[in-house]
Design a protein around this motif. Structure first.
Motif, PDB file in Angstrom:
ATOM      1  N   GLN A  65       5.820 -16.626 -22.311  1.00  0.00           N
ATOM      2  CA  GLN A  65       7.144 -16.003 -22.434  1.00  0.00           C
ATOM      3  C   GLN A  65       7.588 -15.973 -23.908  1.00  0.00           C
ATOM      4  O   GLN A  65       8.076 -14.953 -24.405  1.00  0.00           O
ATOM      5  CB  GLN A  65       8.123 -16.889 -21.652  1.00  0.00           C
ATOM      6  N   ILE A  66       7.393 -17.095 -24.590  1.00  0.00           N
ATOM      7  CA  ILE A  66       7.795 -17.199 -25.999  1.00  0.00           C
ATOM      8  C   ILE A  66       6.898 -16.328 -26.874  1.00  0.00           C
ATOM      9  O   ILE A  66       7.376 -15.621 -27.759  1.00  0.00           O
ATOM     10  CB  ILE A  66       7.782 -18.685 -26.472  1.00  0.00           C
ATOM     11  N   ILE A  67       5.597 -16.363 -26.605  1.00  0.00           N
ATOM     12  CA  ILE A  67       4.635 -15.550 -27.380  1.00  0.00           C
ATOM     13  C   ILE A  67       4.983 -14.061 -27.252  1.00  0.00           C
ATOM     14  O   ILE A  67       5.048 -13.341 -28.245  1.00  0.00           O
ATOM     15  CB  ILE A  67       3.176 -15.803 -26.890  1.00  0.00           C
ATOM     16  N   ASP A  68       5.212 -13.608 -26.017  1.00  0.00           N
ATOM     17  CA  ASP A  68       5.536 -12.191 -25.791  1.00  0.00           C
ATOM     18  C   ASP A  68       6.845 -11.810 -26.487  1.00  0.00           C
ATOM     19  O   ASP A  68       6.962 -10.728 -27.068  1.00  0.00           O
ATOM     20  CB  ASP A  68       5.618 -11.889 -24.289  1.00  0.00           C
ATOM     21  N   ALA A  69       7.823 -12.707 -26.434  1.00  0.00           N
ATOM     22  CA  ALA A  69       9.105 -12.451 -27.096  1.00  0.00           C
ATOM     23  C   ALA A  69       8.905 -12.388 -28.608  1.00  0.00           C
ATOM     24  O   ALA A  69       9.474 -11.533 -29.289  1.00  0.00           O
ATOM     25  CB  ALA A  69      10.105 -13.554 -26.740  1.00  0.00           C
TER      26      ALA A  69
END
Length: 196
Positions: free
Chosen positions: A10-14
């Motif tokens: 989730q953080i990587i994609d954001a």
């Protein structure tokens, strides 16, 4: 392993989105947290700092990228087919994720030496795939012998890389996958045996 924690992806994609839209230097960790829908503090459970996010993002996304290229090229018979598949898959994957294309082509370039070293370590696996294709091409007598393998590898990777960078700079106004055959043809002819 932090990769298996639920919020890591989730953080990587954001981060890909935020960095693509704002540039690395203007992308505060708080912006990434907001986009990911997590508290600022949560980011630090996964990453040491913003640079760690960028490196992890590259390791994660490039890892998937290379895996797909390995799978696709392995299924092909000849070096010529493998090379075309490599180029097409490279272009297709970046065309499918324009935020990632911006990050890989522009944002990862303006990094410090230590960061570049970490990025180069990730790329080694990809360059090995290119090396194997060149090796097979020489064995199959598609390419001439006596080539400087390191130079050939740089030329192939550099040609694909520059083609993608140009596409990103022109705001992705055309279909980059359409250029795969032309890039393939230029490489094949450039490396071909002269006695054929």
């Amino acid at each position: 392993m932090k990769k298996n924690k639920p919020k890591f992806k989730q953080i990587i994609d954001a981060a890909v989105e935020v960095i693509a839209e704002n540039g690395y230097h203007s992308s505060q960790v708080s912006k990434i947290a907001k986009k990911a829908g997590v508290a600022d503090g949560t980011i630090y459970l996964y990453f040491k700092n913003k640079e760690d996010i960028l490196v992890s993002l590259f390791q994660e996304k490039m890892g998937q990228f290379i895996e797909k290229i390995e799978q696709e090229t392995t299924s092909k018979q000849s070096a010529e087919q493998k090379l075309l598949t490599l180029i097409q898959t490279h272009f297709e994957q970046l065309a499918a994720d324009h935020h990632l294309a911006i990050v890989t082509q522009l944002e990862l370039r303006q990094s410090n030496k230590e960061l570049r070293q970490k990025i180069n370590n990730v790329l080694k696996r990809y360059l090995n795939v290119i090396d194997q294709i060149v090796e097979e091409g020489v064995e199959e007598e598609l390419f001439r012998d006596g080539l400087d393998r390191r130079l050939v590898r740089q030329m192939i990777f550099g040609m694909m890389d520059e083609t993608v960078t140009n596409w990103v700079m022109k705001e992705q106004r055309y279909n980059i996958v359409d250029q795969a055959k032309e890039v393939h043809s230029l490489i094949i002819h450039g490396l071909a045996r002269t006695d054929q």
